[in-house]
Write a protein that holds these residues in place. Structure first.
Motif, mmCIF file in Angstrom:
data_model
loop_
_atom_site.group_PDB
_atom_site.id
_atom_site.type_symbol
_atom_site.label_atom_id
_atom_site.label_comp_id
_atom_site.label_asym_id
_atom_site.label_seq_id
_atom_site.Cartn_x
_atom_site.Cartn_y
_atom_site.Cartn_z
ATOM 1 N N LEU A 191 -61.451 -44.923 -64.766
ATOM 2 C CA LEU A 191 -61.678 -43.391 -64.920
ATOM 3 C C LEU A 191 -63.114 -42.863 -65.019
ATOM 4 N N LEU A 192 -63.816 -43.943 -65.284
ATOM 5 C CA LEU A 192 -65.284 -43.620 -65.424
ATOM 6 C C LEU A 192 -66.150 -44.677 -64.607
ATOM 7 N N SER A 193 -65.536 -44.711 -63.096
ATOM 8 C CA SER A 193 -66.352 -45.670 -62.102
ATOM 9 C C SER A 193 -67.332 -44.798 -61.471
ATOM 10 N N MET A 194 -68.115 -45.461 -60.727
ATOM 11 C CA MET A 194 -69.130 -44.736 -59.986
ATOM 12 C C MET A 194 -68.509 -43.941 -58.748
ATOM 13 N N PRO A 195 -69.047 -42.650 -58.698
ATOM 14 C CA PRO A 195 -68.173 -41.784 -57.546
ATOM 15 C C PRO A 195 -68.397 -42.622 -56.417
ATOM 16 N N ASP A 196 -67.214 -42.486 -55.411
ATOM 17 C CA ASP A 196 -67.111 -43.131 -54.275
ATOM 18 C C ASP A 196 -68.414 -42.871 -53.017
ATOM 19 N N PRO A 197 -68.691 -41.339 -53.032
ATOM 20 C CA PRO A 197 -69.736 -41.297 -52.151
ATOM 21 C C PRO A 197 -71.211 -41.957 -52.168
ATOM 22 N N ILE A 198 -71.179 -42.376 -53.553
ATOM 23 C CA ILE A 198 -72.648 -43.199 -53.958
ATOM 24 C C ILE A 198 -72.328 -44.611 -53.639
ATOM 25 N N VAL A 199 -71.061 -45.260 -53.786
ATOM 26 C CA VAL A 199 -70.936 -46.665 -53.678
ATOM 27 C C VAL A 199 -70.934 -46.690 -51.925
ATOM 28 N N GLU A 200 -70.136 -45.946 -51.377
ATOM 29 C CA GLU A 200 -70.264 -45.882 -49.953
ATOM 30 C C GLU A 200 -71.704 -45.733 -49.243
ATOM 31 N N LEU A 201 -72.601 -45.016 -49.538
ATOM 32 C CA LEU A 201 -73.896 -44.882 -49.496
ATOM 33 C C LEU A 201 -74.660 -46.326 -49.388
ATOM 34 N N VAL A 202 -74.269 -46.953 -50.625
ATOM 35 C CA VAL A 202 -75.188 -48.196 -50.954
ATOM 36 C C VAL A 202 -74.357 -49.212 -50.028
ATOM 37 N N GLN A 203 -73.194 -49.266 -49.624
ATOM 38 C CA GLN A 203 -72.563 -50.372 -48.849
ATOM 39 C C GLN A 203 -73.021 -49.949 -47.549
ATOM 40 N N ALA A 204 -73.284 -48.846 -47.113
ATOM 41 C CA ALA A 204 -73.592 -48.401 -45.623
ATOM 42 C C ALA A 204 -75.021 -48.974 -45.278
ATOM 43 N N ARG A 205 -75.954 -49.089 -46.480
ATOM 44 C CA ARG A 205 -77.300 -49.487 -46.294
ATOM 45 C C ARG A 205 -77.329 -51.048 -46.510
ATOM 46 N N GLY A 206 -76.096 -51.714 -46.427
ATOM 47 C CA GLY A 206 -75.932 -53.300 -46.177
ATOM 48 C C GLY A 206 -75.974 -53.956 -47.614
ATOM 49 N N HIS A 207 -75.631 -53.191 -48.441
ATOM 50 C CA HIS A 207 -75.754 -54.246 -49.747
ATOM 51 C C HIS A 207 -74.319 -54.737 -50.218
ATOM 52 N N HIS A 208 -74.298 -55.680 -51.205
ATOM 53 C CA HIS A 208 -72.952 -56.069 -51.599
ATOM 54 C C HIS A 208 -72.734 -55.418 -53.050
ATOM 55 N N VAL A 209 -71.529 -54.663 -52.922
ATOM 56 C CA VAL A 209 -70.968 -54.089 -54.265
ATOM 57 C C VAL A 209 -69.967 -54.503 -54.698
ATOM 58 N N ILE A 210 -69.797 -55.085 -56.289
ATOM 59 C CA ILE A 210 -68.717 -55.625 -56.672
ATOM 60 C C ILE A 210 -68.514 -54.484 -57.919
ATOM 61 N N GLN A 211 -67.120 -54.134 -57.839
ATOM 62 C CA GLN A 211 -66.597 -53.220 -58.880
ATOM 63 C C GLN A 211 -65.605 -54.081 -59.656
ATOM 64 N N ARG A 212 -65.728 -53.802 -60.959
ATOM 65 C CA ARG A 212 -65.062 -54.646 -62.117
ATOM 66 C C ARG A 212 -64.612 -53.422 -63.333
ATOM 67 N N ASN A 213 -63.262 -53.591 -63.785
ATOM 68 C CA ASN A 213 -63.101 -52.704 -64.878
ATOM 69 C C ASN A 213 -62.851 -53.693 -66.260
ATOM 70 N N ALA A 214 -63.294 -54.865 -66.263
ATOM 71 C CA ALA A 214 -63.494 -55.858 -67.295
ATOM 72 C C ALA A 214 -64.067 -57.087 -67.088
ATOM 73 N N LEU A 215 -64.622 -57.966 -67.984
ATOM 74 C CA LEU A 215 -64.981 -59.205 -67.609
ATOM 75 C C LEU A 215 -64.211 -60.152 -67.229
ATOM 76 N N PRO A 216 -64.237 -61.027 -66.649
ATOM 77 C CA PRO A 216 -65.765 -61.655 -66.245
ATOM 78 C C PRO A 216 -66.167 -60.741 -65.165
ATOM 79 N N VAL A 217 -67.459 -60.628 -65.084
ATOM 80 C CA VAL A 217 -68.229 -59.616 -64.276
ATOM 81 C C VAL A 217 -68.356 -60.525 -62.773
#
Length: 334
Positions: free
Chosen positions: A196-222
Protein backbone atom coordinates in the motif's frame (compact mmCIF):
# COMPACT_ATOMS: atom_id res chain seq x y z
CA UNK A 1 17.53 23.68 -18.80
CA UNK A 2 18.35 27.37 -19.03
CA UNK A 3 18.88 28.20 -15.36
CA UNK A 4 19.17 31.99 -15.65
CA UNK A 5 15.91 33.56 -14.48
CA UNK A 6 14.06 30.21 -14.51
CA UNK A 7 11.82 28.42 -12.01
CA UNK A 8 12.96 25.04 -10.68
CA UNK A 9 9.76 23.11 -10.03
CA UNK A 10 10.50 19.51 -10.99
CA UNK A 11 13.42 17.23 -11.74
CA UNK A 12 11.65 16.61 -15.05
CA UNK A 13 13.19 19.91 -16.17
CA UNK A 14 16.73 18.57 -15.70
CA UNK A 15 19.02 16.61 -17.98
CA UNK A 16 22.08 14.73 -16.80
CA UNK A 17 24.18 17.64 -18.09
CA UNK A 18 22.12 20.02 -15.93
CA UNK A 19 22.74 17.87 -12.86
CA UNK A 20 26.46 17.79 -13.59
CA UNK A 21 26.52 21.58 -14.01
CA UNK A 22 24.84 22.13 -10.63
CA UNK A 23 27.30 19.75 -8.98
CA UNK A 24 30.27 21.48 -10.62
CA UNK A 25 29.14 24.89 -9.33
CA UNK A 26 28.45 23.37 -5.90
CA UNK A 27 32.00 22.01 -5.78
CA UNK A 28 33.36 25.47 -6.59
CA UNK A 29 31.25 26.92 -3.76
CA UNK A 30 32.43 24.40 -1.15
CA UNK A 31 34.97 26.88 0.36
CA UNK A 32 32.08 29.24 1.10
CA UNK A 33 29.79 26.47 2.34
CA UNK A 34 32.58 25.28 4.67
CA UNK A 35 33.17 28.84 5.93
CA UNK A 36 36.72 29.02 4.54
CA UNK A 37 35.79 31.89 2.21
CA UNK A 38 33.21 34.68 2.12
CA UNK A 39 31.39 36.07 -0.90
CA UNK A 40 28.92 38.91 -1.28
CA UNK A 41 27.95 37.98 -4.83
CA UNK A 42 24.25 38.41 -4.02
CA UNK A 43 24.57 41.48 -1.83
CA UNK A 44 21.34 43.48 -2.08
CA UNK A 45 19.29 40.51 -3.30
CA UNK A 46 16.32 39.29 -1.25
CA UNK A 47 15.04 35.73 -0.89
CA UNK A 48 11.40 35.29 0.08
CA UNK A 49 11.13 31.97 1.91
CA UNK A 50 7.60 30.61 2.25
CA UNK A 51 7.46 27.38 4.23
CA UNK A 52 3.77 26.66 4.58
CA UNK A 53 4.48 23.14 5.83
CA UNK A 54 6.78 22.04 8.65
CA UNK A 55 10.49 22.05 7.88
CA UNK A 56 13.78 22.36 9.71
CA UNK A 57 16.66 21.31 7.43
CA UNK A 58 15.33 22.53 4.10
CA UNK A 59 14.19 25.93 5.38
CA UNK A 60 17.41 26.65 7.28
CA UNK A 61 19.54 25.24 4.47
CA UNK A 62 17.98 27.52 1.85
CA UNK A 63 18.28 30.53 4.16
CA UNK A 64 21.87 29.76 5.08
CA UNK A 65 22.83 29.21 1.44
CA UNK A 66 21.39 32.57 0.37
CA UNK A 67 22.96 34.38 3.33
CA UNK A 68 26.39 32.88 2.57
CA UNK A 69 26.10 34.37 -0.92
CA UNK A 70 25.55 37.76 0.68
CA UNK A 71 21.79 38.04 0.23
CA UNK A 72 19.03 38.80 2.73
CA UNK A 73 16.29 36.35 3.72
CA UNK A 74 12.70 37.22 4.55
CA UNK A 75 10.47 34.34 5.53
CA UNK A 76 7.06 33.25 6.69
CA UNK A 77 6.41 29.89 8.29
CA UNK A 78 3.13 27.97 8.48
CA UNK A 79 -0.18 28.46 6.72
CA UNK A 80 -1.78 29.80 9.90
CA UNK A 81 0.71 32.68 9.96
CA UNK A 82 0.18 33.67 6.33
CA UNK A 83 -2.61 35.65 4.70
CA UNK A 84 -3.71 32.44 3.02
CA UNK A 85 -5.33 31.61 6.37
CA UNK A 86 -7.60 34.59 5.65
CA UNK A 87 -8.61 33.15 2.28
CA UNK A 88 -6.03 34.81 0.06
CA UNK A 89 -5.39 32.83 -3.12
CA UNK A 90 -2.07 31.30 -4.13
CA UNK A 91 -1.99 33.65 -7.12
CA UNK A 92 -2.47 36.78 -5.02
CA UNK A 93 0.08 35.64 -2.46
CA UNK A 94 2.66 34.88 -5.15
CA UNK A 95 2.13 38.16 -6.99
CA UNK A 96 2.41 40.24 -3.81
CA UNK A 97 5.48 38.51 -2.34
CA UNK A 98 7.32 38.39 -5.65
CA UNK A 99 7.12 42.18 -5.61
CA UNK A 100 9.22 42.15 -2.44
CA UNK A 101 11.97 39.73 -3.47
CA UNK A 102 14.31 38.60 -6.23
CA UNK A 103 13.67 34.87 -5.85
CA UNK A 104 11.31 32.67 -3.82
CA UNK A 105 11.59 29.24 -2.20
CA UNK A 106 8.25 27.63 -1.42
CA UNK A 107 7.10 24.54 0.46
CA UNK A 108 3.40 23.75 0.43
CA UNK A 109 1.42 20.69 1.61
CA UNK A 110 -0.47 20.26 -1.68
CA UNK A 111 1.02 18.65 -4.80
CA UNK A 112 1.16 21.08 -7.71
CA UNK A 113 0.78 24.15 -5.52
CA UNK A 114 4.32 25.46 -6.10
CA UNK A 115 3.69 25.47 -9.85
CA UNK A 116 0.67 27.69 -9.18
CA UNK A 117 2.90 30.07 -7.23
CA UNK A 118 5.38 30.14 -10.10
CA UNK A 119 2.67 30.90 -12.65
CA UNK A 120 1.71 34.10 -10.81
CA UNK A 121 5.21 35.12 -9.65
CA UNK A 122 7.27 37.94 -11.10
CA UNK A 123 10.53 36.27 -9.99
CA UNK A 124 12.02 32.74 -10.12
CA UNK A 125 10.51 30.13 -7.79
CA UNK A 126 12.30 27.07 -6.41
CA UNK A 127 10.19 24.12 -5.26
CA UNK A 128 11.16 23.23 -1.67
CA UNK A 129 8.62 20.38 -1.54
CA UNK A 130 5.02 20.19 -2.67
CA UNK A 131 2.93 17.59 -0.89
CA UNK A 132 3.76 14.05 -1.92
CA UNK A 133 4.86 15.13 -5.39
CA UNK A 134 8.48 16.32 -5.60
CA UNK A 135 11.50 17.72 -3.79
CA UNK A 136 13.98 18.55 -6.58
CA UNK A 137 16.69 20.21 -4.49
CA UNK A 138 16.79 17.24 -2.11
CA UNK A 139 17.30 14.97 -5.10
CA UNK A 140 20.17 17.13 -6.34
CA UNK A 141 21.94 17.10 -2.97
CA UNK A 142 21.36 13.34 -2.78
CA UNK A 143 23.00 12.83 -6.19
CA UNK A 144 25.87 15.07 -5.07
CA UNK A 145 26.25 12.99 -1.92
CA UNK A 146 26.29 9.70 -3.84
CA UNK A 147 28.84 11.06 -6.34
CA UNK A 148 31.14 12.32 -3.56
CA UNK A 149 30.80 9.16 -1.45
CA UNK A 150 31.40 6.96 -4.48
CA UNK A 151 34.47 8.97 -5.49
CA UNK A 152 35.96 8.29 -2.05
CA UNK A 153 35.36 4.56 -2.65
CA UNK A 154 36.58 4.48 -6.28
CA UNK A 155 33.08 3.63 -7.47
CA UNK A 156 30.95 5.01 -10.29
CA UNK A 157 27.30 5.97 -10.21
CA UNK A 158 26.61 4.49 -13.65
CA UNK A 159 25.64 0.84 -13.27
CA UNK A 160 25.09 1.00 -9.52
CA UNK A 161 22.37 -0.66 -7.45
CA UNK A 162 20.16 1.56 -5.29
CA UNK A 163 17.81 0.14 -2.64
CA UNK A 164 14.88 2.37 -1.63
CA UNK A 165 13.20 1.35 1.64
CA UNK A 166 10.08 2.67 3.36
CA UNK A 167 7.20 4.88 2.31
CA UNK A 168 7.71 5.08 -1.43
CA UNK A 169 4.17 6.25 -2.14
CA UNK A 170 4.18 9.55 -0.25
CA UNK A 171 7.93 10.06 0.13
CA UNK A 172 8.47 12.91 -2.34
CA UNK A 173 12.24 12.72 -1.95
CA UNK A 174 12.37 9.25 -3.49
CA UNK A 175 10.08 10.31 -6.35
CA UNK A 176 12.50 13.04 -7.37
CA UNK A 177 15.65 11.04 -6.69
CA UNK A 178 14.77 7.92 -8.66
CA UNK A 179 13.84 10.04 -11.67
CA UNK A 180 17.18 11.86 -11.53
CA UNK A 181 19.10 8.61 -11.05
CA UNK A 182 17.35 7.20 -14.11
CA UNK A 183 19.30 9.75 -16.19
CA UNK A 184 22.40 7.63 -15.51
CA UNK A 185 23.32 4.39 -17.30
CA UNK A 186 22.36 0.77 -16.55
CA UNK A 187 20.98 1.32 -13.07
CA UNK A 188 19.30 -1.29 -10.86
CA UNK A 189 16.62 -0.14 -8.42
CA UNK A 190 15.19 -2.34 -5.69
CA UNK A 191 12.00 -0.92 -4.14
CA UNK A 192 11.22 -2.37 -0.71
CA UNK A 193 7.88 -1.16 0.65
CA UNK A 194 4.54 -2.44 1.89
CA UNK A 195 2.19 -2.93 -1.05
CA UNK A 196 0.00 0.00 0.00
CA UNK A 197 3.03 2.30 0.22
CA UNK A 198 4.76 1.22 -3.00
CA UNK A 199 6.28 3.55 -5.58
CA UNK A 200 3.62 5.09 -7.87
CA UNK A 201 3.25 3.14 -11.11
CA UNK A 202 3.93 6.11 -13.44
CA UNK A 203 7.34 6.63 -11.86
CA UNK A 204 8.23 2.94 -12.08
CA UNK A 205 7.11 2.89 -15.73
CA UNK A 206 9.23 5.97 -16.52
CA UNK A 207 12.33 4.39 -14.99
CA UNK A 208 11.75 1.12 -16.83
CA UNK A 209 11.16 2.97 -20.12
CA UNK A 210 14.63 4.47 -19.72
CA UNK A 211 16.08 0.97 -19.75
CA UNK A 212 16.72 0.33 -16.06
CA UNK A 213 16.07 -2.79 -14.01
CA UNK A 214 13.41 -2.35 -11.30
CA UNK A 215 12.83 -4.99 -8.59
CA UNK A 216 9.80 -4.53 -6.33
CA UNK A 217 9.64 -6.30 -2.95
CA UNK A 218 7.25 -6.23 0.00
CA UNK A 219 9.63 -8.07 2.36
CA UNK A 220 13.14 -9.42 2.65
CA UNK A 221 15.14 -10.96 1.06
CA UNK A 222 15.71 -8.03 -1.25
CA UNK A 223 17.97 -9.53 -3.91
CA UNK A 224 20.99 -11.82 -4.00
CA UNK A 225 23.08 -8.90 -5.30
CA UNK A 226 24.69 -6.47 -2.91
CA UNK A 227 23.47 -2.88 -3.09
CA UNK A 228 25.61 0.24 -3.36
CA UNK A 229 23.20 2.63 -1.63
CA UNK A 230 20.49 2.03 0.98
CA UNK A 231 18.11 5.00 0.89
CA UNK A 232 15.43 4.80 3.56
CA UNK A 233 12.46 7.04 4.35
CA UNK A 234 10.09 7.31 7.28
CA UNK A 235 6.35 6.71 6.92
CA UNK A 236 4.79 10.03 5.88
CA UNK A 237 2.02 9.79 8.45
CA UNK A 238 0.86 13.32 7.73
CA UNK A 239 -0.06 12.25 4.16
CA UNK A 240 -1.70 8.88 4.77
CA UNK A 241 -5.16 8.59 3.29
CA UNK A 242 -6.61 5.70 5.24
CA UNK A 243 -3.90 3.16 4.42
CA UNK A 244 -3.36 0.44 7.00
CA UNK A 245 0.31 0.24 7.92
CA UNK A 246 0.24 -2.78 10.20
CA UNK A 247 2.31 -4.58 7.57
CA UNK A 248 5.23 -2.24 8.21
CA UNK A 249 7.25 -4.95 9.91
CA UNK A 250 10.83 -5.33 11.11
CA UNK A 251 11.75 -6.05 7.50
CA UNK A 252 11.75 -2.28 7.05
CA UNK A 253 13.93 -1.52 10.08
CA UNK A 254 17.24 -0.41 8.61
CA UNK A 255 19.82 -1.31 11.23
CA UNK A 256 23.32 -2.78 11.17
CA UNK A 257 22.08 -6.32 10.54
CA UNK A 258 19.90 -5.13 7.64
CA UNK A 259 22.73 -3.23 5.97
CA UNK A 260 25.16 -6.11 6.41
CA UNK A 261 22.63 -8.44 4.79
CA UNK A 262 22.01 -6.32 1.69
CA UNK A 263 25.36 -4.52 1.36
CA UNK A 264 29.05 -4.57 2.16
CA UNK A 265 31.74 -2.29 3.57
CA UNK A 266 31.40 0.12 0.64
CA UNK A 267 27.60 0.51 0.88
CA UNK A 268 26.32 4.02 1.60
CA UNK A 269 23.40 4.57 3.98
CA UNK A 270 21.22 7.62 3.29
CA UNK A 271 18.03 9.19 4.62
CA UNK A 272 16.48 12.58 3.77
CA UNK A 273 15.61 13.17 7.43
CA UNK A 274 13.89 13.61 9.76
CA UNK A 275 14.06 9.98 10.82
CA UNK A 276 11.59 8.57 13.30
CA UNK A 277 13.79 7.27 16.12
CA UNK A 278 10.97 5.73 18.18
CA UNK A 279 11.48 1.95 18.66
CA UNK A 280 8.28 0.94 16.84
CA UNK A 281 8.89 3.15 13.80
CA UNK A 282 11.02 0.64 11.86
CA UNK A 283 12.89 3.57 10.36
CA UNK A 284 16.66 4.12 10.22
CA UNK A 285 18.16 2.76 13.45
CA UNK A 286 20.41 4.75 15.75
CA UNK A 287 22.62 1.67 16.07
CA UNK A 288 24.20 2.85 12.80
CA UNK A 289 25.20 6.25 14.16
CA UNK A 290 28.87 5.31 14.57
CA UNK A 291 29.00 3.37 11.29
CA UNK A 292 31.25 5.08 8.70
CA UNK A 293 28.83 3.96 5.99
CA UNK A 294 26.16 6.27 7.42
CA UNK A 295 26.18 9.41 5.25
CA UNK A 296 23.10 11.22 6.55
CA UNK A 297 24.92 14.16 8.13
CA UNK A 298 27.35 14.53 5.23
CA UNK A 299 24.18 14.43 3.12
CA UNK A 300 22.55 17.34 4.98
CA UNK A 301 25.79 19.37 4.89
CA UNK A 302 25.82 19.11 1.10
CA UNK A 303 22.47 20.87 0.91
CA UNK A 304 24.23 24.21 1.43
CA UNK A 305 26.56 24.15 -1.63
CA UNK A 306 23.86 22.64 -3.85
CA UNK A 307 21.33 25.34 -2.95
CA UNK A 308 24.02 28.01 -3.24
CA UNK A 309 24.76 26.70 -6.73
CA UNK A 310 21.11 26.94 -7.74
CA UNK A 311 20.83 30.52 -6.47
CA UNK A 312 24.05 31.44 -8.27
CA UNK A 313 22.92 29.88 -11.55
CA UNK A 314 19.37 31.24 -11.50
CA UNK A 315 20.45 34.77 -10.49
CA UNK A 316 23.40 34.79 -12.90
CA UNK A 317 26.45 35.11 -10.63
CA UNK A 318 28.02 31.68 -11.07
CA UNK A 319 30.58 32.36 -13.80
CA UNK A 320 33.22 34.38 -11.94
CA UNK A 321 32.20 33.92 -8.33
CA UNK A 322 35.69 32.95 -7.15
CA UNK A 323 36.84 36.51 -7.91
CA UNK A 324 34.56 37.72 -5.11
CA UNK A 325 36.02 35.44 -2.42
CA UNK A 326 37.75 36.80 0.65
CA UNK A 327 38.83 35.30 3.96
CA UNK A 328 36.47 35.33 6.96
CA UNK A 329 37.30 37.64 9.84
CA UNK A 330 35.87 35.37 12.55
CA UNK A 331 37.22 32.18 14.04
CA UNK A 332 36.10 29.34 11.82
CA UNK A 333 35.06 26.10 13.54
CA UNK A 334 37.02 22.97 12.60
Amino acid sequence: MEFLGSHLLSVDQLSREDVELVITVAQRLEPVARRRKITRALEGAVLASLFLEASTRTRLSFGSAFSRLGGAVRETVGLTFSSMAKGESIADTARVISGYADIMTIRHPEAGSVAQFAHASLVPVINAGDGAAEHPTQALLDIYTIEEEFAARNKRLDGSHILFVGDLKYGRTVHSLIKLLSLYDKMTFTLLAPELLSMPDPIVELVQARGHHVIQRNALPVTPEQVDVVYTTRIQRERLQGEQIEGYSRDFHVNTAFVNEVGDASTIIMHPLPRDSTPASNDLSTDLDADPRLAIFRQTDRGIPIRMALFALILGVSDNIEATYRDPSWRVSP
